[in-house]
Design a protein around this motif. Sequence first.
Motif, PDB file in Angstrom:
ATOM      1  N   SER A 193       0.562  61.903   9.852  1.00 50.05           N
ATOM      2  CA  SER A 193      -0.786  61.399  10.120  1.00 50.05           C
ATOM      3  C   SER A 193      -1.025  60.946  11.555  1.00 50.05           C
ATOM      4  N   GLY A 194       0.060  60.734  12.305  1.00 49.58           N
ATOM      5  CA  GLY A 194      -0.093  60.226  13.669  1.00 49.58           C
ATOM      6  C   GLY A 194      -0.291  58.725  13.729  1.00 49.58           C
ATOM      7  N   LYS A 195      -0.237  58.064  12.574  1.00 54.61           N
ATOM      8  CA  LYS A 195      -0.365  56.608  12.511  1.00 54.61           C
ATOM      9  C   LYS A 195       0.752  56.030  11.663  1.00 54.61           C
ATOM     10  N   ASN A 196       1.025  54.731  11.867  1.00 56.88           N
ATOM     11  CA  ASN A 196       1.936  54.058  10.960  1.00 56.88           C
ATOM     12  C   ASN A 196       1.235  53.812   9.636  1.00 56.88           C
ATOM     13  N   LEU A 197       2.018  53.786   8.565  1.00 63.57           N
ATOM     14  CA  LEU A 197       1.460  53.624   7.223  1.00 63.57           C
ATOM     15  C   LEU A 197       0.660  52.329   7.109  1.00 63.57           C
ATOM     16  N   ASP A 198       1.188  51.237   7.627  1.00 60.13           N
ATOM     17  CA  ASP A 198       0.478  49.958   7.498  1.00 60.13           C
ATOM     18  C   ASP A 198      -0.833  49.942   8.279  1.00 60.13           C
ATOM     19  N   GLU A 199      -0.910  50.738   9.343  1.00 61.76           N
ATOM     20  CA  GLU A 199      -2.148  50.811  10.125  1.00 61.76           C
ATOM     21  C   GLU A 199      -3.268  51.492   9.345  1.00 61.76           C
ATOM     22  N   ASP A 200      -2.916  52.409   8.464  1.00 62.49           N
ATOM     23  CA  ASP A 200      -3.911  53.142   7.683  1.00 62.49           C
ATOM     24  C   ASP A 200      -4.384  52.371   6.454  1.00 62.49           C
ATOM     25  N   LEU A 201      -3.664  51.320   6.095  1.00 64.91           N
ATOM     26  CA  LEU A 201      -3.996  50.570   4.888  1.00 64.91           C
ATOM     27  C   LEU A 201      -5.015  49.480   5.184  1.00 64.91           C
ATOM     28  N   ASP A 202      -6.124  49.503   4.433  1.00 60.96           N
ATOM     29  CA  ASP A 202      -7.127  48.446   4.576  1.00 60.96           C
ATOM     30  C   ASP A 202      -6.803  47.231   3.715  1.00 60.96           C
ATOM     31  N   ASP A 203      -6.095  47.446   2.624  1.00 65.10           N
ATOM     32  CA  ASP A 203      -5.763  46.350   1.715  1.00 65.10           C
ATOM     33  C   ASP A 203      -4.667  45.488   2.334  1.00 65.10           C
ATOM     34  N   ILE A 204      -4.943  44.193   2.531  1.00 66.20           N
ATOM     35  CA  ILE A 204      -4.025  43.315   3.238  1.00 66.20           C
ATOM     36  C   ILE A 204      -2.703  43.157   2.499  1.00 66.20           C
ATOM     37  N   MET A 205      -2.752  43.126   1.147  1.00 67.11           N
ATOM     38  CA  MET A 205      -1.514  42.937   0.394  1.00 67.11           C
ATOM     39  C   MET A 205      -0.607  44.162   0.514  1.00 67.11           C
ATOM     40  N   LEU A 206      -1.193  45.349   0.445  1.00 68.57           N
ATOM     41  CA  LEU A 206      -0.395  46.564   0.629  1.00 68.57           C
ATOM     42  C   LEU A 206       0.126  46.657   2.055  1.00 68.57           C
ATOM     43  N   LYS A 207      -0.712  46.274   3.007  1.00 70.32           N
ATOM     44  CA  LYS A 207      -0.294  46.299   4.416  1.00 70.32           C
ATOM     45  C   LYS A 207       0.932  45.405   4.625  1.00 70.32           C
ATOM     46  N   GLU A 208       0.887  44.181   4.075  1.00 68.53           N
ATOM     47  CA  GLU A 208       2.014  43.253   4.225  1.00 68.53           C
ATOM     48  C   GLU A 208       3.241  43.755   3.464  1.00 68.53           C
TER      49      GLU A 208
END
Length: 315
Positions: A217-232
């Motif tokens: 994707s050219g991005k880190n997985l956490d950068e693509d996640l809008d959900d804060i809990m999934l991001k953390e």
Amino acid sequence: MALLEELEALTKAFSGHGVDEKSCVAILGKWEPENRKAFRKGTPHFFIEDERQFEKWDDRQVRLLKHEFMRFKNAVVLWAMHPWERDARLAKEAMVKGPHTYGLLVEIACTRTSEELLGAKKAYHSLYDRSLEEDIVSHVHGTERKQLLVALVSAYRYEGSKVKDETAKSEAKALSIAMKNANDEKPIIEDEEVIRILGTRSKPHLQAVHKHYNEISGKNLDEDLDDIMLKETVQCLCTPLRYFSKVLDAALRIDVDKNTKKALTRVIVTRADIDMKEIKDEYQNLYGISLSQKIEDTAIGNYKDFLLTLISRGG
């Protein structure tokens, strides 16, 4: 020391992370009533003057100061605890306080080893006569959040280094597709495949998934996640040193809320014997200043000294 200097010193003693108890004793202890009145008059951010020119503490400031006085005590108490009891009590507090602290449950579930997490769950049984999982189901708001948290705290992840790269690549593609298909009707946190991958795979495997996702994707997985809990969740599992460094930096800002500030004690106490040296290196890389210097600049009194002692362990 002249009165003006004492006023400035006492104001500073009350104005950081923690309280400079020595200055409070040395200055307040010898002040006469007129000196204390001068302090009240000279610090309108601490005191409110009514129409009778009566200076009274601002109730909000009193509450804040109580928290600052307690920081040293809380740090010492947490440090003395068995790590399993500490995590169990932190988990309970996170559930009681509500959604804004659910990230702490993610942190405990995802940054501990399988044995440490199992130990915390055993301690939870002993302390509360209930399982951590059943309390999450009882207390956490939102069905999808319950599902994620139960999956994370129930995991007993493989701790070895073996990774099947083709599987990691396939799951990175699956996460990319899930991200594209997510919408308001079915948010990403409700995707069963996403929960399965994050809730069962080993950390080395997930780090490989993280790498392949970036390649796709050219991005880190956490950068693509809008959900804060999934991001953390992704940050704690895949880049824990960066996660802890960011939590510490946020906690060391002067103008943040009390819950954000509390993370300073929590992270340093829980990581001092584990990976503090690596966290310090990552912090220096991210922010261009040593963690020790940042604490020296921001914290105050016995609290500051205790934190600096803990982070100096292990070099």
